[in-house]
Design an enzyme around this catalytic site. Sequence first.
Site, PDB file in Angstrom:
ATOM      1  N   TYR A  27       0.832  -1.205   0.000  1.00  0.00           N
ATOM      2  CA  TYR A  27       0.000   0.000   0.000  1.00  0.00           C
ATOM      3  C   TYR A  27       0.870   1.259   0.000  1.00  0.00           C
ATOM      4  O   TYR A  27       0.560   2.244  -0.677  1.00  0.00           O
ATOM      5  CB  TYR A  27      -0.925  -0.016   1.219  1.00  0.00           C
ATOM      6  CG  TYR A  27      -1.717   1.237   1.417  1.00  0.00           C
ATOM      7  CD1 TYR A  27      -2.809   1.539   0.597  1.00  0.00           C
ATOM      8  CD2 TYR A  27      -1.389   2.146   2.422  1.00  0.00           C
ATOM      9  CE1 TYR A  27      -3.544   2.704   0.773  1.00  0.00           C
ATOM     10  CE2 TYR A  27      -2.119   3.315   2.600  1.00  0.00           C
ATOM     11  CZ  TYR A  27      -3.190   3.580   1.774  1.00  0.00           C
ATOM     12  OH  TYR A  27      -3.909   4.735   1.951  1.00  0.00           O
ATOM     13  N   GLU A  92       4.542   1.857  15.572  1.00  0.00           N
ATOM     14  CA  GLU A  92       5.338   1.704  14.350  1.00  0.00           C
ATOM     15  C   GLU A  92       4.453   1.497  13.136  1.00  0.00           C
ATOM     16  O   GLU A  92       4.687   2.091  12.090  1.00  0.00           O
ATOM     17  CB  GLU A  92       6.298   0.514  14.511  1.00  0.00           C
ATOM     18  CG  GLU A  92       7.114   0.184  13.280  1.00  0.00           C
ATOM     19  CD  GLU A  92       8.189   1.218  12.964  1.00  0.00           C
ATOM     20  OE1 GLU A  92       8.606   1.263  11.795  1.00  0.00           O
ATOM     21  OE2 GLU A  92       8.604   1.976  13.858  1.00  0.00           O
ATOM     22  N   ILE A  94       0.223   0.679  11.860  1.00  0.00           N
ATOM     23  CA  ILE A  94      -1.193   0.395  12.056  1.00  0.00           C
ATOM     24  C   ILE A  94      -1.753   0.144  10.662  1.00  0.00           C
ATOM     25  O   ILE A  94      -1.488   0.907   9.730  1.00  0.00           O
ATOM     26  CB  ILE A  94      -1.952   1.514  12.795  1.00  0.00           C
ATOM     27  CG1 ILE A  94      -3.424   1.110  12.962  1.00  0.00           C
ATOM     28  CG2 ILE A  94      -1.766   2.858  12.119  1.00  0.00           C
ATOM     29  CD1 ILE A  94      -4.209   1.991  13.902  1.00  0.00           C
ATOM     30  N   GLN A 103     -14.951   0.941   9.453  1.00  0.00           N
ATOM     31  CA  GLN A 103     -15.766   0.339  10.505  1.00  0.00           C
ATOM     32  C   GLN A 103     -15.267   0.712  11.900  1.00  0.00           C
ATOM     33  O   GLN A 103     -15.735   0.163  12.883  1.00  0.00           O
ATOM     34  CB  GLN A 103     -15.761  -1.187  10.362  1.00  0.00           C
ATOM     35  CG  GLN A 103     -16.295  -1.685   9.036  1.00  0.00           C
ATOM     36  CD  GLN A 103     -16.208  -3.204   8.930  1.00  0.00           C
ATOM     37  OE1 GLN A 103     -16.468  -3.925   9.889  1.00  0.00           O
ATOM     38  NE2 GLN A 103     -15.843  -3.691   7.758  1.00  0.00           N
ATOM     39  N   GLY A 104     -14.273   1.602  11.956  1.00  0.00           N
ATOM     40  CA  GLY A 104     -13.747   2.036  13.257  1.00  0.00           C
ATOM     41  C   GLY A 104     -12.678   1.122  13.833  1.00  0.00           C
ATOM     42  O   GLY A 104     -12.274   1.295  14.986  1.00  0.00           O
ATOM     43  N   LYS A 134      -3.398  11.080   3.215  1.00  0.00           N
ATOM     44  CA  LYS A 134      -4.267  12.118   3.793  1.00  0.00           C
ATOM     45  C   LYS A 134      -5.376  11.531   4.674  1.00  0.00           C
ATOM     46  O   LYS A 134      -5.770  12.153   5.660  1.00  0.00           O
ATOM     47  CB  LYS A 134      -4.890  12.977   2.684  1.00  0.00           C
ATOM     48  CG  LYS A 134      -3.867  13.651   1.788  1.00  0.00           C
ATOM     49  CD  LYS A 134      -2.958  14.583   2.550  1.00  0.00           C
ATOM     50  CE  LYS A 134      -1.995  15.291   1.618  1.00  0.00           C
ATOM     51  NZ  LYS A 134      -0.870  15.875   2.289  1.00  0.00           N
ATOM     52  N   TYR A 140      -5.805  10.782  12.408  1.00  0.00           N
ATOM     53  CA  TYR A 140      -4.987  11.051  13.595  1.00  0.00           C
ATOM     54  C   TYR A 140      -5.289  12.433  14.163  1.00  0.00           C
ATOM     55  O   TYR A 140      -5.403  12.598  15.374  1.00  0.00           O
ATOM     56  CB  TYR A 140      -3.495  10.921  13.274  1.00  0.00           C
ATOM     57  CG  TYR A 140      -3.113   9.569  12.697  1.00  0.00           C
ATOM     58  CD1 TYR A 140      -3.819   8.411  13.017  1.00  0.00           C
ATOM     59  CD2 TYR A 140      -2.064   9.449  11.812  1.00  0.00           C
ATOM     60  CE1 TYR A 140      -3.477   7.183  12.480  1.00  0.00           C
ATOM     61  CE2 TYR A 140      -1.715   8.214  11.269  1.00  0.00           C
ATOM     62  CZ  TYR A 140      -2.422   7.086  11.604  1.00  0.00           C
ATOM     63  OH  TYR A 140      -2.082   5.884  11.078  1.00  0.00           O
TER      64      TYR A 140
END
Length: 170
Positions: A27, A92, A94, A103-104, A134, A140
């Site tokens: 990704y 480091e 996620i 879905q949180g 983005k 965050y």
Amino acid sequence: MASVRIREATEGDCGDILRLIRELAEYEKLADQVKISEEVLRADGFGENPFYHCLVAEFLPPPGEPQERRVVGYGLYYFIYSTWKGRNIYLEDIYVMPQYRGQGIGTRIIKKVSEVALDKGCSQFRLAVLDWNKRAVGLYKALGAQDLTEAEGWCSFRFEEEAMRSLAGR
């Protein structure tokens, strides 16, 4: 109804963690940089003095469904130290598989890392994100993270193995 639970990773999760690390690297367009193996993850995360800790997001199908449980995301973190603030935690990686996003799950992983940080007496929770991501930057910030690039002008640096060998005279 299917659900997802966030739990501490076990040694048996290392294959799934490696699969997700590779997906994340793909990704981020950095797949060629993944050199770690399942064996190294096992040794480094589940030995006597682990170098990292990991949470996994596990998909739990509805009762009676033929699907199996599946690890669909992870958060890999470790502890660092600030000479100004003391104990810190660093997330480091996620990552949540694309079909499970929205879905949180990522937010739940971040909240769990925050709980761990507070339980361990950490004063800060740090992470880094590529500037082109983005969606993650927005998440965050929405969760209350401060962008140190904007706020304090910090630049992030890394010494690769070759540079370390040169510095160490090896």
